[in-house]
Write a protein that holds these residues in place. Structure first.
Motif, PDB file in Angstrom:
ATOM      1  N   GLY A   1     -10.157   4.150   0.940  1.00  0.00           N
ATOM      2  CA  GLY A   1      -9.083   5.103   0.695  1.00  0.00           C
ATOM      3  C   GLY A   1      -9.450   6.105  -0.379  1.00  0.00           C
TER       4      GLY A   1
ATOM      5  N   TYR B   1     -10.025  10.141   0.163  1.00  0.00           N
ATOM      6  CA  TYR B   1      -9.219  11.134  -0.534  1.00  0.00           C
ATOM      7  C   TYR B   1     -10.085  12.054  -1.370  1.00  0.00           C
ATOM      8  CZ  TYR B   1      -5.949  13.136  -3.870  1.00  0.00           C
ATOM      9  OH  TYR B   1      -5.234  14.003  -4.643  1.00  0.00           O
TER      10      TYR B   1
ATOM     11  N   ARG C   1      -8.702   9.639  10.020  1.00  0.00           N
ATOM     12  CA  ARG C   1      -9.272  10.007   8.722  1.00  0.00           C
ATOM     13  C   ARG C   1     -10.723  10.368   8.950  1.00  0.00           C
ATOM     14  NH1 ARG C   1      -9.472   5.002   5.668  1.00  0.00           N
ATOM     15  NH2 ARG C   1     -11.633   4.802   6.295  1.00  0.00           N
TER      16      ARG C   1
ATOM     17  N   THR D   1      -4.233   5.592   1.085  1.00  0.00           N
ATOM     18  CA  THR D   1      -5.038   6.460   0.231  1.00  0.00           C
ATOM     19  C   THR D   1      -4.448   6.450  -1.172  1.00  0.00           C
ATOM     20  OG1 THR D   1      -3.705   8.407   0.733  1.00  0.00           O
ATOM     21  CG2 THR D   1      -5.574   7.968   2.178  1.00  0.00           C
TER      22      THR D   1
END
Lengths: 247, 153
Positions: A46, A50, B40, B51
């Motif tokens: 994650g 990001y 993603r 996220t």
């Protein structure tokens, strides 16, 4: 409000908070220690997703495509210097995007020239109900017609991705009519193979190997000792391949 | 603006309620983030919503939801129009506002929560849900201070 009622309210609040917090901690503990240790990996994925949206190959330590070849269908020279293992989901639109896009150039410039061997392995995602029947059908086609039949059906599935069925019985009929002319002569055996899920274990092994290799989504590629995630432009694959060829 | 609603956390019982509600809301959000399919980096993934930004957003929303819950409970308890059972307090506290406040508070609370759970966590929906819950907090804050200009107390 009397002191008794205030105390009751406080006790109720403490019990409520204790139950919820305990359940939360237990849940997270199970994630960490009983769920295959996926939490740290997911957090790391994650954060990377990001902070760094990239089309470049991602360096993952201790991953070698050769270790994840298994006995799956492949195209190209078996002794090619670079091996690419593709983990794919037949119902994934990004996998289709790769099949319709970068793959053609990858094939002409690297696979057909003997530089790359491409191994195709299944990674059906749980939210794609038609992916597993498609994977089974492709394996059943390979049983009779070899890798050539496998990749012909592979191309057919991606070309008709919007209409592939999720039900096994429907899938057996659908693919039985599709594999005519692809080298599959015994359609009755083919249908039985699909309905009986003869290659279920094979597909599950592909899925497990992919997870072990660090594949988190589809399409995912192991290119030598590198990993490329997603339907990236051809240049991303070319860069990784050239780096592997230079070794 | 006097944020009386924050001062409610000085009460031990409300502090525990807020703690429990925060954890509960975040657990639900965590489950949704890690199990919902998505995309993603040009690939299909499970848990694409997990996220850093979404985690932070969920923590903030969980706390604000807890704050709103505590505010609604305080207004409900102070009106003394509820039963003494826990569920009765919770349900009854939702009826202590007049219609002018009940509908917006409940709907804003509901919309905020639904946007928290049932979205693809798009940035605009994050902003909308935050605005909605702040509006609900503003209304409840007014009720806590007995400063509602509509209700006759």
């Amino acid at each position: 409000m009397s002191k008794l009622k205030k105390d009751q309210g406080l006790i109720a609040a403490i019990i409520f908070a204790s139950v919820v917090v305990s359940a939360s901690l237990t849940f997270f503990g199970m994630q960490l220690y009983g769920g295959g240790g996926n939490l740290e990996e997911k957090i790391q994925d994650g954060i990377e997703a990001y902070v760094q949206k990239q089309a470049q190959p991602q360096q993952r330590p201790s991953v070698n495509a050769e270790d994840f070849v298994d006995d799956d269908a492949f195209m190209g020279d078996a002794n090619a210097p670079v091996t690419i293992v593709e983990f794919s989901d037949f119902q994934c639109p990004f996998c289709k995007r790769f099949a319709d896009g970068a793959f053609a150039q990858l094939k002409s410039e690297y696979i057909d020239t003997g530089k790359v061997k491409l191994v195709f392995r299944d990674f059906p995602l749980s939210f794609h109900p038609a992916a597993l029947p498609a994977s089974l059908a492709a394996e059943c086609a390979r049983e009779q017609g070899g890798d050539e039949a496998y990749f012909k059906l592979h191309d057919y599935i991606f070309a008709n991705q919007d209409s592939i069925p999720g039900n096994l019985t429907e899938a057996s009929e659908y693919y039985a009519s599709a594999v005519k002319g692809m080298g599959v002569k015994d359609t009755a055996t083919f249908k039985a193979c699909v309905i009986d899920q003869k290659y279920q274990a094979e597909v599950e092994k592909d899925l497990q190997d992919g997870q072990e290799a660090g594949i988190s989504g589809t399409p995912g590629f192991l290119i030598g000792e590198q990993m490329v995630e997603g339907a990236q432009p051809f240049e991303a694959f070319a860069q990784a391949i050239e780096q592997e060829l230079a070794k | 603006m006097n944020l009386a609603i924050f001062s409610l956390l000085k009460k031990t019982s409300y502090l525990f309620v807020a703690l429990g509600v925060t954890f509960l809301m975040f657990d639900l959000a965590y489950y949704v983030m890690t199990t919902l399919p998505g995309s993603r980096n040009e690939m299909c993934v499970i848990g694409a919503g997990f996220t850093t930004l979404n985690i932070v957003f969920s923590v903030v929303m969980s706390f604000l939801s807890a704050l709103l819950t505590v505010g609604i409970l305080e207004v409900g308890m102070s009106k003394r129009s509820v039963s003494t059972s826990g569920l009765g307090v919770l349900l009854g506290s939702l009826t202590v506002f007049c219609t002018a406040c009940t509908l917006p508070v409940i709907s804003l609370f509901g919309f905020s929560l639904s946007l928290l759970f049932f979205t693809t966590y798009a940035d605009i929906l994050k902003v909308v849900s935050m605005v909605l819950i702040f509006i609900a907090l503003y209304i409840v804050n007014g009720q806590v201070q007995n400063k509602c200009n509509i209700c006759v107390n």
